[in-house]
Design an enzyme around this catalytic site. Structure first.
Site, PDB file in Angstrom:
ATOM      1  N   GLU A 161      38.991  17.865  34.818  1.00  0.00           N
ATOM      2  CA  GLU A 161      39.745  19.032  35.275  1.00  0.00           C
ATOM      3  C   GLU A 161      38.814  19.933  36.064  1.00  0.00           C
ATOM      4  O   GLU A 161      37.800  20.400  35.547  1.00  0.00           O
ATOM      5  CB  GLU A 161      40.371  19.810  34.120  1.00  0.00           C
ATOM      6  N   ASP A 198      42.445  28.873  43.295  1.00  0.00           N
ATOM      7  CA  ASP A 198      42.560  30.034  44.170  1.00  0.00           C
ATOM      8  C   ASP A 198      43.199  29.589  45.486  1.00  0.00           C
ATOM      9  O   ASP A 198      42.674  28.708  46.167  1.00  0.00           O
ATOM     10  CB  ASP A 198      41.174  30.622  44.431  1.00  0.00           C
ATOM     11  N   LYS A 235      44.810  34.284  52.857  1.00  0.00           N
ATOM     12  CA  LYS A 235      44.578  34.732  54.223  1.00  0.00           C
ATOM     13  C   LYS A 235      44.103  33.563  55.092  1.00  0.00           C
ATOM     14  O   LYS A 235      43.271  32.760  54.673  1.00  0.00           O
ATOM     15  CB  LYS A 235      43.541  35.856  54.238  1.00  0.00           C
ATOM     16  N   ASP A 266      51.212  28.005  42.066  1.00  0.00           N
ATOM     17  CA  ASP A 266      52.356  28.907  42.152  1.00  0.00           C
ATOM     18  C   ASP A 266      52.512  29.449  43.574  1.00  0.00           C
ATOM     19  O   ASP A 266      53.431  30.200  43.853  1.00  0.00           O
ATOM     20  CB  ASP A 266      52.186  30.083  41.191  1.00  0.00           C
TER      21      ASP A 266
END
Length: 210
Positions: free
Chosen positions: A47, A122, A126, A158
């Site tokens: 992971e 993450d 931008k 998400d």
């Protein structure tokens, strides 16, 4: 020592040379510290960005026959994850503090990882930061060399634009094939999943080069 094109010592500024040397030292330390872990990745699960270890400890508990490794760059997360595993007396799991690419470069080619999980990385939303996203062609090429035949990459986010990005990058990569149908290894609520809400998932299988 071999250097990638454009990264030979003669092409680098003094600051870049210093950072390259620091990276080399970190990777050598990883090899020495985890020399007992590396062979266990054969047939194991990795992971990347394991967070607080919720998902991986639950998976390791339900799959005692498979060795599991979680990697994260934040020391406090590694400490919390290790504590979870210790409380459950799990012997088939290790948590490692390292940057994802630096760790993968330490893992021997052909080691034979069965599954790789990337959960809620993450998204770097931008546009000028897109190059920092984990899912890139270079990452996929590096990862493919570590996988077992028919090894799988599982990705969940998400952030819909990042999901579309990841799907497109994987679709275009010759060493990976998106799976139209797949079984998620374990549905387990995690710290990040609870705070993120809705999410999207994909799975891809490594494709051996001809």
């Amino acid at each position: 020592m071999n250097h990638p094109p454009g990264n030979s010592p003669a092409c680098l500024a003094p600051g870049q040379l210093k950072e390259q040397e620091k990276r080399r030292v970190r990777q050598q330390e990883l090899r020495e510290r985890y020399k007992d872990v590396l062979p266990e990745l054969c047939g194991g699960l990795l992971e990347i960005g394991c967070g607080h270890g919720h998902w991986l400890t639950a998976y390791a508990e339900q799959h005692p026959e498979q060795f599991c490794v979680g990697v994260d760059l934040i020391n406090r997360r590694i400490q919390k994850s290790t504590t979870k595993a210790d409380k459950r007396a799990l012997h088939n799991i290790r948590f490692i503090k390292a940057e994802a690419i630096e760790w993968l470069e330490v893992v021997p080619d052909g080691i034979g990882i069965d599954r790789v999980m990337v959960l809620f990385p993450d998204p770097w939303p931008k546009k000028r930061h897109h190059r920092r996203r984990l899912i890139q062609a270079e990452f996929l090429e590096l990862l493919a060399g570590k996988m077992a035949p028919a090894g799988q990459l599982f990705f969940r986010t998400d952030h819909e634009p990042y999901f579309d990005w990841a799907r497109e990058v994987i679709h275009e990569h010759p060493q990976w094939k998106l799976d139209s149908e797949f079984h998620w290894p374990l549905e387990q609520s995690t710290y990040f999943q609870e705070i993120m809400g809705a999410h999207q998932s994909l799975c891809a299988t490594v494709v051996p080069l001809a």
